[in-house]
Design an enzyme around this catalytic site. Structure first.
Site, PDB file in Angstrom:
ATOM      1  N   GLU A   1       0.978  -1.358   0.019  1.00 34.70           N
ATOM      2  CA  GLU A   1       0.006   0.192  -0.192  1.00 34.70           C
ATOM      3  C   GLU A   1       0.920   1.409   0.099  1.00 34.70           C
ATOM      4  O   GLU A   1       1.824   1.295   0.587  1.00 34.70           O
ATOM      5  CB  GLU A   1      -0.607   0.009   1.274  1.00 34.70           C
ATOM      6  CG  GLU A   1      -1.817  -0.811   1.276  1.00 34.70           C
ATOM      7  CD  GLU A   1      -2.544  -0.500   2.861  1.00 34.70           C
ATOM      8  OE1 GLU A   1      -3.155   0.748   2.923  1.00 34.70           O
ATOM      9  OE2 GLU A   1      -2.823  -1.431   3.684  1.00 34.70           O
TER      10      GLU A   1
ATOM     11  N   LYS B   1       2.364   4.577   1.441  1.00 35.45           N
ATOM     12  CA  LYS B   1       2.383   5.086   2.831  1.00 35.45           C
ATOM     13  C   LYS B   1       1.761   6.570   3.073  1.00 35.45           C
ATOM     14  O   LYS B   1       2.910   7.436   2.268  1.00 35.45           O
ATOM     15  CB  LYS B   1       3.708   4.968   3.537  1.00 35.45           C
ATOM     16  CG  LYS B   1       3.790   5.170   4.974  1.00 35.45           C
ATOM     17  CD  LYS B   1       4.974   4.849   5.532  1.00 35.45           C
ATOM     18  CE  LYS B   1       5.041   5.019   7.049  1.00 35.45           C
ATOM     19  NZ  LYS B   1       4.475   6.317   7.448  1.00 35.45           N
TER      20      LYS B   1
ATOM     21  N   ASP C   1       1.506  10.540   3.987  1.00 33.47           N
ATOM     22  CA  ASP C   1       2.243  11.411   4.980  1.00 33.47           C
ATOM     23  C   ASP C   1       1.438  12.108   5.761  1.00 33.47           C
ATOM     24  O   ASP C   1       0.923  13.265   5.386  1.00 33.47           O
ATOM     25  CB  ASP C   1       3.167  12.225   4.191  1.00 33.47           C
ATOM     26  CG  ASP C   1       4.334  12.567   5.093  1.00 33.47           C
ATOM     27  OD1 ASP C   1       4.280  12.224   6.370  1.00 33.47           O
ATOM     28  OD2 ASP C   1       5.048  13.392   4.704  1.00 33.47           O
TER      29      ASP C   1
ATOM     30  N   TYR D   1      -6.344   1.069   7.235  1.00 34.35           N
ATOM     31  CA  TYR D   1      -5.540   0.113   6.876  1.00 34.35           C
ATOM     32  C   TYR D   1      -5.226  -1.158   7.808  1.00 34.35           C
ATOM     33  O   TYR D   1      -4.440  -1.923   7.623  1.00 34.35           O
ATOM     34  CB  TYR D   1      -4.054   0.764   6.430  1.00 34.35           C
ATOM     35  CG  TYR D   1      -3.399   1.640   7.450  1.00 34.35           C
ATOM     36  CD1 TYR D   1      -3.237   2.980   7.035  1.00 34.35           C
ATOM     37  CD2 TYR D   1      -2.954   1.149   8.764  1.00 34.35           C
ATOM     38  CE1 TYR D   1      -2.717   3.687   8.238  1.00 34.35           C
ATOM     39  CE2 TYR D   1      -2.458   2.046   9.663  1.00 34.35           C
ATOM     40  CZ  TYR D   1      -2.088   3.398   9.134  1.00 34.35           C
ATOM     41  OH  TYR D   1      -1.545   4.253  10.217  1.00 34.35           O
TER      42      TYR D   1
ATOM     43  N   LYS E   1      10.722   3.533   2.177  1.00 32.46           N
ATOM     44  CA  LYS E   1      10.685   5.038   2.159  1.00 32.46           C
ATOM     45  C   LYS E   1      11.155   5.569   0.799  1.00 32.46           C
ATOM     46  O   LYS E   1      12.170   5.173   0.298  1.00 32.46           O
ATOM     47  CB  LYS E   1      11.392   5.643   3.345  1.00 32.46           C
ATOM     48  CG  LYS E   1      10.769   5.432   4.815  1.00 32.46           C
ATOM     49  CD  LYS E   1       9.575   5.833   4.967  1.00 32.46           C
ATOM     50  CE  LYS E   1       9.213   7.030   5.667  1.00 32.46           C
ATOM     51  NZ  LYS E   1       9.936   7.385   6.704  1.00 32.46           N
TER      52      LYS E   1
ATOM     53  N   CYS F   1      26.397  43.133  14.980  1.00 26.12           N
ATOM     54  CA  CYS F   1      25.429  42.253  15.288  1.00 26.12           C
ATOM     55  C   CYS F   1      23.943  42.834  14.607  1.00 26.12           C
ATOM     56  O   CYS F   1      23.750  44.180  14.805  1.00 26.12           O
ATOM     57  CB  CYS F   1      25.401  41.993  16.855  1.00 26.12           C
ATOM     58  SG  CYS F   1      23.709  41.318  17.033  1.00 26.12           S
TER      59      CYS F   1
ATOM     60  N   CYS G   1      21.921  43.926  17.901  1.00 30.89           N
ATOM     61  CA  CYS G   1      22.138  45.068  19.041  1.00 30.89           C
ATOM     62  C   CYS G   1      23.376  45.916  18.369  1.00 30.89           C
ATOM     63  O   CYS G   1      23.811  46.787  19.106  1.00 30.89           O
ATOM     64  CB  CYS G   1      22.748  44.218  20.258  1.00 30.89           C
ATOM     65  SG  CYS G   1      24.279  43.554  20.258  1.00 30.89           S
TER      66      CYS G   1
ATOM     67  N   CYS H   1      28.261  37.309  18.165  1.00 34.30           N
ATOM     68  CA  CYS H   1      27.966  38.921  18.483  1.00 34.30           C
ATOM     69  C   CYS H   1      28.586  38.963  19.944  1.00 34.30           C
ATOM     70  O   CYS H   1      28.630  38.100  20.646  1.00 34.30           O
ATOM     71  CB  CYS H   1      26.561  39.148  18.847  1.00 34.30           C
ATOM     72  SG  CYS H   1      26.245  40.415  19.874  1.00 34.30           S
TER      73      CYS H   1
ATOM     74  N   CYS I   1      23.021  42.295  24.247  1.00 39.09           N
ATOM     75  CA  CYS I   1      22.224  42.014  22.813  1.00 39.09           C
ATOM     76  C   CYS I   1      21.050  41.323  23.588  1.00 39.09           C
ATOM     77  O   CYS I   1      20.782  40.299  24.091  1.00 39.09           O
ATOM     78  CB  CYS I   1      22.979  41.064  22.338  1.00 39.09           C
ATOM     79  SG  CYS I   1      22.067  40.534  20.561  1.00 39.09           S
TER      80      CYS I   1
HETATM   81  O1  I6G Z   1       1.968   3.844   9.826  1.00 44.03           O
HETATM   82  C1  I6G Z   1       1.430   3.166   8.806  1.00 44.03           C
HETATM   83  C2  I6G Z   1       1.262   3.410   7.821  1.00 44.03           C
HETATM   84  C3  I6G Z   1       0.421   2.500   6.721  1.00 44.03           C
HETATM   85  C4  I6G Z   1       1.260   1.779   9.580  1.00 44.03           C
HETATM   86  C5  I6G Z   1       0.387   0.963   8.509  1.00 44.03           C
HETATM   87  C6  I6G Z   1       0.341   1.295   7.309  1.00 44.03           C
HETATM   88  O2  I6G Z   1      -0.519   0.315   6.411  1.00 44.03           O
HETATM   89  C7  I6G Z   1      -0.660   0.724   5.302  1.00 44.03           C
HETATM   90  N1  I6G Z   1       0.384  -0.374   9.264  1.00 44.03           N
HETATM   91  C8  I6G Z   1       0.630  -0.662  10.344  1.00 44.03           C
HETATM   92  C9  I6G Z   1       0.373  -2.083  10.789  1.00 44.03           C
HETATM   93  C10 I6G Z   1       1.032   0.295  11.062  1.00 44.03           C
HETATM   94  N2  I6G Z   1       1.404   1.487  10.880  1.00 44.03           N
HETATM   95  C11 I6G Z   1       1.642  -0.221  12.442  1.00 44.03           C
END
Ligand code: I6G
Length: 671
Positions: free
Chosen positions: A113, A115, A117, A224, A313, A407, A410, A425, A431
């Protein structure tokens, strides 16, 4: 204080500083990778020494500890976090560990899947009805944001069809790019502050005190995972779990795919990375989960992360922009830090307008000039960095950056000591920038922890001449405070009460709060342990101070100089007369062990003991535990499924020990 405790304190001090620079000053000092490295080391140390974990450690923060405004809620089942993989090899290692543990020769099926943000939440349903929503918090206890969550349309207030007696459903709250841009356009039109990125905007929206404000923010959720589950049967694969969520009317990410083996994972990753820019929301990687529930159960978890999932990541994002100007900020000890003011640019989904340039040497080294096109890098949710300039694109008239002679705050002379990168400074307490920073430091959470004595209040008090030294703090009158902007009687009383509470402190905190140059928490703790009392430290000669572990001639001179200055002595005496006090005791002897001076990295699975036990035993004998392998590592102890650290050790020629080598170390020998 043990070596581990001192290192933990040193790491927390550094991380707290970087957090402050990034989140408060918007003026980061180090690249992301360095921040991550410090955090990793701290996590490893805390894992090896659970007794050193404290609620205020940055590792415990996750999405912030529960604030005062929201009630705390305990999750039915803890909310785990995920281990990270950065390189393909890390994924290969992950898959190998999975197969070894499952004793599987066949390829493993993974559910992959994106991730997001965003912010992790847990929504609790009882008999299908929405009961509450909590943020992750420290994983065990989060904040009750139910009132706000109820305003998010993608969180159903009732599940469709049959639902278990109780179920906690975990997901990510996020703000789609389109909504983020609209929100910022509105904020700009209203002359309000803009949000840095969708993640911060989502977090801010979810933590609004007024749910009506949250309701107007364009938030969405993808679900999820499940937490507590009572009644009915749990689906037997991750994929079927998501299908069950859909059947209940819960959104799941449509980009989810089943993939086979590590090759399938990496192909998914590449395909998604290529389309990342065209997604409607910000992602920072992908997550692979072993699909079969029975396998997940067999794999279990280590500390707070499941062994059956990993977050792969994306690499740090880079973007080009123009350097508009460089300004110099003055810190607590007078150091002038050049800050790049940039043409706003989106990097990894965030608008970046500032980046640190560290010091003049760095500017020289990177050959940066005002007007240059520069490369900005940012990874995930952390610190933007000016990586380099592109001299080939330099416009005519690009200006050299010069260190100001005086500075900017000051007007005192700026001095740059021989062999020192930093320029300072020389105004000291004259200051106002240094004064304000010193006072902020004195009141900060890890120092005297004076609640409510924040940046704005200190600015006002200093600007009005009501506050110059920490000693003045305890002489502030509630009437005078109440007359300030945005204060009123109640807030003034709260501040006075906080000041009163802060008077009872510890010697390490007090020493740290004084803001002696180069004396951070770890050094303050060492000084306190070595001398036991403030009086003994105050009376110590430079030579005596040099006897403190980890204190070198420069710090010793700063400490000695600080206590020799009559103005500082007077401030301390006034503080004590105001009732600031701490417990004093005899000096604490430092444990010295046969492994003193060694840094050992543990990796892989050990047969004879857990890594934690091995780490404790090594530290008890004086060794330092390293979180990553570097040239300074003395030994790497590699267990059965060691991966990238073992490889790194081999590359660097660091001695690698097996369990018999570990046993030698634990007998105090150095193999
Ligand atoms: O932080 C997370 C992002 C996405 C997740 C996660 C996830 O699944 C798509 N799945 C688990 C089991 C955990 N954190 C702990």
């Amino acid at each position: 204080m043990s070596t581990a405790a001192a290192r933990v304190a040193a790491l927390r001090e550094q991380l707290a500083r970087h957090d402050y620079r990034y989140y408060v000053l918007d003026d980061p000092e180090v690249p992301d990778a360095e921040y991550d490295r410090l955090m990793l080391e701290l996590r490893a140390l805390e894992a090896a020494h659970p007794e050193l974990v404290s609620a205020d450690s940055p590792t415990q923060r996750v999405s912030g500890k529960p604030g005062t405004e929201f009630d705390e809620v305990r999750h039915g089942v803890p909310m785990l976090s995920l281990d990270n993989a950065f390189a393909d090899d890390d994924v290969v290692d992950f898959d190998r560990r999975v197969r070894e543990r499952l004793k599987s020769t066949a390829e493993v099926e993974y559910c992959a899947e994106p991730k997001l943000d965003g912010l992790a939440i847990s929504v609790r349903y009882e008999r299908g009805e929405f009961v509450s929503t909590a943020t992750r918090g420290d994983g065990t206890t989060g904040e009750d944001v139910s009132a706000n969550a109820r305003t998010i349309r993608s969180i159903p207030l009732r599940l469709r069809g049959d639902a278990p007696a109780t179920v906690e459903i975990r997901g990510e709250v996020y703000m789609p790019f389109a909504g983020f841009r609209r929100l910022n356009a509105e904020a700009a039109a209203a002359g309000e502050k803009l949000f840095v990125n969708p993640r911060n905007a989502a977090a801010g929206a979810l933590r609004q005190l007024d749910p009506a404000v949250t309701a107007k923010r364009p938030l969405a959720v993808y679900f999820y995972a499940a937490g507590e589950w009572r009644g009915g049967t749990e689906p037997d694969t991750q994929r079927r779990l998501l299908e069950q969520f859909n059947a209940w009317g819960l959104r799941t990410n449509p980009e989810t795919r089943l993939v086979m083996g590590v090759a399938g994972c990496l192909a998914y990753y590449r395909a998604l990375a290529a389309r990342r820019e065209s997604l409607a929301y910000q992602i920072d990687g992908v997550v692979y989960k072993v699909n079969r529930r029975a396998d997940q159960d067999a794999l279990g978890q280590v500390s707070r992360a499941p062994r059956w999932a990993v977050a792969h990541k994306f690499p740090a994002d880079e973007a080009l922009t123009t350097l508009r100007d460089v300004e110099f900020q003055v810190g607590r000890t007078g150091v002038l830090t050049p800050v790049a003011r940039l043409e706003p640019v989106m990097v990894g989904g965030a608008t970046v307008t500032n980046a640190t340039l560290h010091n003049m040497d760095e500017i020289e080294r990177k050959d940066v000039r005002i007007g240059d096109t520069v490369v900005i890098r940012r990874a995930g949710d952390v610190i933007p960095e000016l990586v380099r300039s592109l001299p080939e694109r330099r416009p005519r008239g690009a200006k050299r950056i010069v260190l100001p002679a005086t500075c900017p705050v000051c007007g005192s002379a700026v001095a740059r000591e021989e062999d020192e990168a930093a320029a300072r400074c020389t105004g000291g307490f004259v200051c106002s920038a240094q004064r304000k920073e010193s006072l902020r430091h004195f009141a900060s959470r890890r120092a005297l922890d004076i609640e409510g004595m924040g940046e704005k209040l200190i600015d006002q008090l200093v600007d009005r001449g009501m506050l110059a030294t920490p000693a003045d703090l305890f002489e502030l009158k509630p009437e005078a405070l109440a007359a300030l902007e945005r204060m009123g009687e109640k807030s003034a009383d709260n501040v006075v009460a906080a000041l009163e509470r802060s008077k009872h402190t510890t010697l390490p905190r007090f020493l740290y709060a004084l803001g002696i140059r180069d004396v951070g928490e770890a050094t303050a703790a060492s000084l306190a342990a070595h001398f036991g009392t403030l009086g003994a430290l105050r009376a110590a000669s430079v030579e005596q101070i040099l006897e403190v572990p980890d204190v070198g001639p420069i710090i010793a001179a700063h400490v000695h100089g600080f206590f020799a200055a009559p103005a500082n002595r007077e401030v301390i005496e006034r503080l004590q007369r105001s009732g600031v006090h701490w417990n004093e005791g005899p000096p604490v002897a430092r444990a010295v062990g046969p492994l003193d001076g060694l840094t050992v990295v543990l990796t892989g699975t050990l047969a004879s003991m857990t890594r934690e036990q091995a780490g404790d035993a090594l530290q008890a004998m004086g060794a330092k535990l390293g979180a990553s392998v570097s040239k300074r590592t003395s030994y790497v102890v590699a267990g059965s499924d060691a991966g990238s650290k073992l490889k790194r050790a081999q590359e660097l020629g660091i001695p690698v020990l097996d369990e018999s080598g570990l046993a030698q170390l634990l007998r105090g020998e150095r193999p």
